[in-house]
Each structure stands twice: as C-alpha cells, then as structure tokens.
Design a protein around this motif. Structure first.
Motif, PDB file in Angstrom:
ATOM      1  N   VAL A 173       0.842  -1.194   0.000  1.00  0.00           N
ATOM      2  CA  VAL A 173       0.000   0.000   0.000  1.00  0.00           C
ATOM      3  C   VAL A 173       0.877   1.243   0.000  1.00  0.00           C
ATOM      4  CG1 VAL A 173      -1.808   1.295   1.183  1.00  0.00           C
ATOM      5  CG2 VAL A 173      -1.825  -1.204   1.257  1.00  0.00           C
ATOM      6  N   THR A 174       0.642   2.114  -0.939  1.00  0.00           N
ATOM      7  CA  THR A 174       1.259   3.434  -1.004  1.00  0.00           C
ATOM      8  C   THR A 174       0.150   4.426  -1.301  1.00  0.00           C
ATOM      9  OG1 THR A 174       1.688   3.439  -3.388  1.00  0.00           O
ATOM     10  CG2 THR A 174       3.333   2.343  -1.979  1.00  0.00           C
ATOM     11  N   PRO A 175       0.436   5.733  -1.312  1.00  0.00           N
ATOM     12  CA  PRO A 175      -0.631   6.693  -1.645  1.00  0.00           C
ATOM     13  C   PRO A 175      -1.263   6.458  -3.013  1.00  0.00           C
ATOM     14  CG  PRO A 175       1.199   7.831  -0.611  1.00  0.00           C
ATOM     15  CD  PRO A 175       1.647   6.416  -0.834  1.00  0.00           C
ATOM     16  N   HIS A 176      -0.550   5.796  -3.940  1.00  0.00           N
ATOM     17  CA  HIS A 176      -1.077   5.611  -5.288  1.00  0.00           C
ATOM     18  C   HIS A 176      -1.431   4.156  -5.612  1.00  0.00           C
ATOM     19  CE1 HIS A 176      -0.161   9.755  -6.293  1.00  0.00           C
ATOM     20  NE2 HIS A 176       1.074   9.588  -5.860  1.00  0.00           N
ATOM     21  N   TRP A 177      -0.894   3.210  -4.857  1.00  0.00           N
ATOM     22  CA  TRP A 177      -1.106   1.797  -5.169  1.00  0.00           C
ATOM     23  C   TRP A 177      -1.702   1.067  -3.976  1.00  0.00           C
ATOM     24  CZ3 TRP A 177      -0.706  -0.258  -9.916  1.00  0.00           C
ATOM     25  CH2 TRP A 177       0.064   0.422 -10.874  1.00  0.00           C
ATOM     26  N   ARG A 178      -2.560   0.097  -4.283  1.00  0.00           N
ATOM     27  CA  ARG A 178      -3.091  -0.810  -3.265  1.00  0.00           C
ATOM     28  C   ARG A 178      -3.124  -2.208  -3.875  1.00  0.00           C
ATOM     29  NH1 ARG A 178      -9.058  -0.559  -0.347  1.00  0.00           N
ATOM     30  NH2 ARG A 178      -8.646  -2.109   1.260  1.00  0.00           N
ATOM     31  N   VAL A 179      -2.302  -3.090  -3.343  1.00  0.00           N
ATOM     32  CA  VAL A 179      -2.152  -4.434  -3.893  1.00  0.00           C
ATOM     33  C   VAL A 179      -2.398  -5.457  -2.794  1.00  0.00           C
ATOM     34  CG1 VAL A 179      -0.601  -6.064  -5.042  1.00  0.00           C
ATOM     35  CG2 VAL A 179      -0.459  -3.615  -5.577  1.00  0.00           C
ATOM     36  N   ARG A 180      -3.161  -6.495  -3.106  1.00  0.00           N
ATOM     37  CA  ARG A 180      -3.346  -7.621  -2.184  1.00  0.00           C
ATOM     38  C   ARG A 180      -3.270  -8.928  -2.970  1.00  0.00           C
ATOM     39  NH1 ARG A 180      -7.511  -8.484   2.703  1.00  0.00           N
ATOM     40  NH2 ARG A 180      -5.709  -7.522   3.701  1.00  0.00           N
ATOM     41  N   LEU A 181      -2.472  -9.863  -2.468  1.00  0.00           N
ATOM     42  CA  LEU A 181      -2.355 -11.200  -3.017  1.00  0.00           C
ATOM     43  C   LEU A 181      -2.710 -12.176  -1.910  1.00  0.00           C
ATOM     44  CD1 LEU A 181       1.086 -10.732  -4.810  1.00  0.00           C
ATOM     45  CD2 LEU A 181      -1.196 -10.317  -5.759  1.00  0.00           C
ATOM     46  N   ARG A 182      -3.690 -13.052  -2.163  1.00  0.00           N
ATOM     47  CA  ARG A 182      -4.161 -13.923  -1.095  1.00  0.00           C
ATOM     48  C   ARG A 182      -4.446 -15.339  -1.603  1.00  0.00           C
ATOM     49  NH1 ARG A 182     -10.022 -14.855   1.376  1.00  0.00           N
ATOM     50  NH2 ARG A 182      -9.431 -16.222   3.075  1.00  0.00           N
ATOM     51  N   PRO A 183      -3.536 -16.278  -1.413  1.00  0.00           N
ATOM     52  CA  PRO A 183      -3.865 -17.687  -1.608  1.00  0.00           C
ATOM     53  C   PRO A 183      -4.527 -18.236  -0.345  1.00  0.00           C
ATOM     54  CG  PRO A 183      -1.537 -17.444  -1.141  1.00  0.00           C
ATOM     55  CD  PRO A 183      -2.113 -16.058  -1.161  1.00  0.00           C
TER      56      PRO A 183
END
Length: 399
Positions: A173-183
């Motif tokens: 998570v940054t001010p411009h990006w939100r990434v989640r990877l969940r197996p």
C-alpha cells in the motif's frame, strides 16, 4: 503546570470540569475514562460539552490509524478539531492505548484553554526535539505479509468433523497503489455412523484472490482483480476470472475515513471446468460477465450507515443475473437509545455451475452440494437503551 498537575487538582466541583462523551467502538474505553480523569465522562452526547468521535482503520503496515474528531457543543460550539494517531504494528495493546490517550489529552487542550484551568496549563517541548529527521529505510519496500492457519476437530460416538484452513495475505500500500495477493486453502471433513454404516463427506475450497488498484486522481481509481478457485460445494473443479474495474468516489478519497460514496464497474473473463455436468449440459465453459456496484459508508456522531447495491449478469444470456443488496444502519434516536438494522438480499438467477440431476438426501444433509434458489434473505433488528447517572468517572474492573 503540566497536564499531570491538572489531573491532581481538586475536582470536587463537577461543574468546573468540561463534560466529554467518548464515542469509540475500537478503543479501551474503560482505560481511557480512568486515565483521563480531569473531565467528566457522560453517557450521552446530548449531555456533553465535547463529543469525541474516534474511528480506526487498519494501516498498510499492519498497525492502526485512529482519526479523532473533537466536536464542540454548547459554549464550545465553534471549536472543532481533528487529529490523527497511528499505532505501529509492533505496539502492544497497552502501548497503543497509551499513545491514543496522549493524543486525546492533546486535543482536549483547546477546550481546557477556555476554562479556569487555562492559567495552569504549560506545554513542554523537549530540548533535543528535531523537527525534521531522515526517512528510515524500508527493507520490505512497503510490503506486509500475514500467514494464518487454524484447525477445528470435534468427535463423539456417532460423528466427527475436521476443519483445516490456512493461507497468506501479502499487501502493498502506497498513496497511489493498493495491492493484495491472497492464496487460501480450506478442507472440511465430516464422518457419520448410521445403522453401523459409515458416511464421509469431504469438501474443498481453495483458491487465490488478487487485487491491484491504482489511484489516478482524487476521485478516480482503476484496478485489476484476478482470482482462481477450486470449490467442490459449487461443482467447480477449477475456475479463474480476470476482471479490470474502475471506481469513482463522489467525495475526494481523503474524506473517506468519515464518508464514502462510490460507483464501481467491473467486466470479467471467466473460465470454469466442472466436476459434474451442469444443468445446462456443460462440463467446461468460457464466460464473460460484468457488474455495477453502488456503495455508501458514513460514520457520524449520530450513527453509522453502510450499504451496497450490486447488479451483475453474463453477456451470453442476460437472464443469468444477480442483484445483491447489503445494508447496515445504526442510529442514535435520543438520549441513550439507539436502534440497529441489518438487511441482506440476493436475487439469484446465475447459478450456472449447478450439477445435473436431483440432489440426494445425503448430499443435502451433509452439505456436499449447492442447491438451486431464486433468492436469499437475511434481516435483523436490535434496540438498546442506557440510562442512569449522567456523570460517572469511576472505573471498577473487579470480579
């Protein structure tokens, strides 16, 4: 005089103190009332000089970000402040509540300055305080990982069950990006003995969920949502979906801690390989679908509102659709009295994976197979009323 000295002043005259209503569902309220003992803690916002409304959200690092809204009332009507306190993920529960207490006390100074205590308040800044410091190097580059797992086992003479679950969250998570990877992985086994006959039911629900979201302005975001699933209950041997999406927020995202109104559109490519032939004669198929979602979330001193309305359908047959409505409303009606409503409704016309043939009684009772339905409905309502002494700062945690 420091704030600690203010706490030790003779407080026999309650009318000399400001009255505060602490409104926080994620705080250790007992601790805060006990430690912040230089104000009168009241049981209802209508009785307060200051309504302190606190919300908390999970931070990207794993900690929590508290937003403190000080809302002045009566003689303090024009004095409103907002502060933020961030708790590190390495903080203990005690360290977190102590940091929050300090921030609350800092926010209350604006109101104490308008009382007879103003002449005794002294702010002390450490001599070695430096206003700027070099940024710390982050060896993880804003990535946060969480591994989880659990098991439940139950047994008696004629039945037994075993549930296993484990997986991983990877967040960036940054001010411009939100990434989640969940197996994720889930295994459920139930054993029954009936007339000396053993029956075993096994269900798997494994998969992967991903999210990559990019903020492109104060109101717009775009994203990609890949997913992979293996679900024996839904007759899916293996399936995956890739769906780009776009979202518009009616209010700037920076205001989303208190109010959020969003519209999101997603279009997806779907592939499924089925365990059994479906009611539509398919053993595998490629599909395209899309969805439109309207969401609202409001956190206010008068209560909370959360809701979402989503419609989706498959392109190959517009009659294969689903409409989902989720809502939760909690409203403070008057002094001490509040009412809570929750409702969920699904209009279901898109069960493409249902296996051909009728489900046996054994499959139904063991929960091995999804059944056809045209809707799903859930509703709940609750009431609460609190009354009694207006002022009570005493804290007693004894058994």
């Amino acid at each position: 005089m420091s704030l600690d000295t203010i706490k030790s002043l003779d407080g026999n005259k309650r009318e000399d103190r400001i009255s505060v209503f602490l409104d926080c569902n994620d705080c250790d309220n007992t601790y805060l009332r006990q430690e912040i003992n230089f104000v009168n803690h009241v049981r209802d916002p209508q009785l307060a000089d200051v309504h302190l409304f606190i919300t908390a959200q999970g931070a990207a690092s794993g900690g929590r970000v508290f937003t403190l809204s000080f809302i002045g009332k009566e003689k303090f009507e024009k004095i409103n402040n907002n502060l933020t306190y961030t708790s590190s993920p390495t903080n203990t529960r005690d360290e977190e509540r102590e940091g929050l207490r300090s921030m609350i006390e800092l926010g209350l100074l604006s109101y104490l300055a308008h009382t007879s205590l103003a002449g005794g308040i002294k702010v002390v800044i450490p001599e070695n305080f430096v206003s700027t410091s070099p940024a710390r190097e982050d060896s993880w580059n804003n990535w946060v990982f969480q591994i989880y797992g659990g098991a439940n086992f139950y047994e008696e003479s004629n039945k037994a069950s075993l549930d296993l679950r484990y997986g991983l969250y990877a967040d960036y998570v940054t001010p411009h990006w939100r990434v989640r990877l969940r197996p994720y992985f889930n295994y459920n086994r139930d054993d029954y003995i009936n007339d000396e006959k053993e029956v075993r039911s096994i269900r798997h629900r494994n998969g992967f969920e991903g999210r990559v979201v990019r903020s492109i302005s104060n109101h717009w975001s775009v994203g990609m949502f890949p997913s992979l699933t293996v679900n024996t209950y839904e007759n899916i041997d293996i399936g995956y979906r890739i769906a780009p999406a776009i979202e518009y927020s009616l209010l700037p995202y920076k205001l989303a801690l208190r109010k959020e109104y969003t519209i999101a559109y997603s279009i997806g490519y779907v592939y499924r390989d089925y365990l059994e032939e479906t009611i539509f004669g398919k053993t595998e198929e490629t599909l395209y679908n899309h969805s439109l979602n309207f969401g609202v979330r409001v956190l206010q001193p008068w209560g909370t509102v959360w809701g979402g309305l989503e419609g989706s359908n498959y392109f190959h047959d517009m009659s294969k659709n689903r409409i989902s409505l989720d809502s939760n409303v909690s409203v403070r009606i008057f002094k001490g009295f509040s009412v809570d409503f929750s409702a969920n409704y699904d209009y279901v016309q898109d069960q493409l994976s249902l296996p051909r043939g009728d489900a046996s009684l054994e499959e139904v009772l063991l929960g091995q197979r999804q059944l056809a339905t045209s809707y799903g409905l859930f509703f709940s309502v609750g009431l609460s009323y609190r009354f009694g002494s207006i002022y009570n700062n005493v804290v007693n945690t004894r058994l």
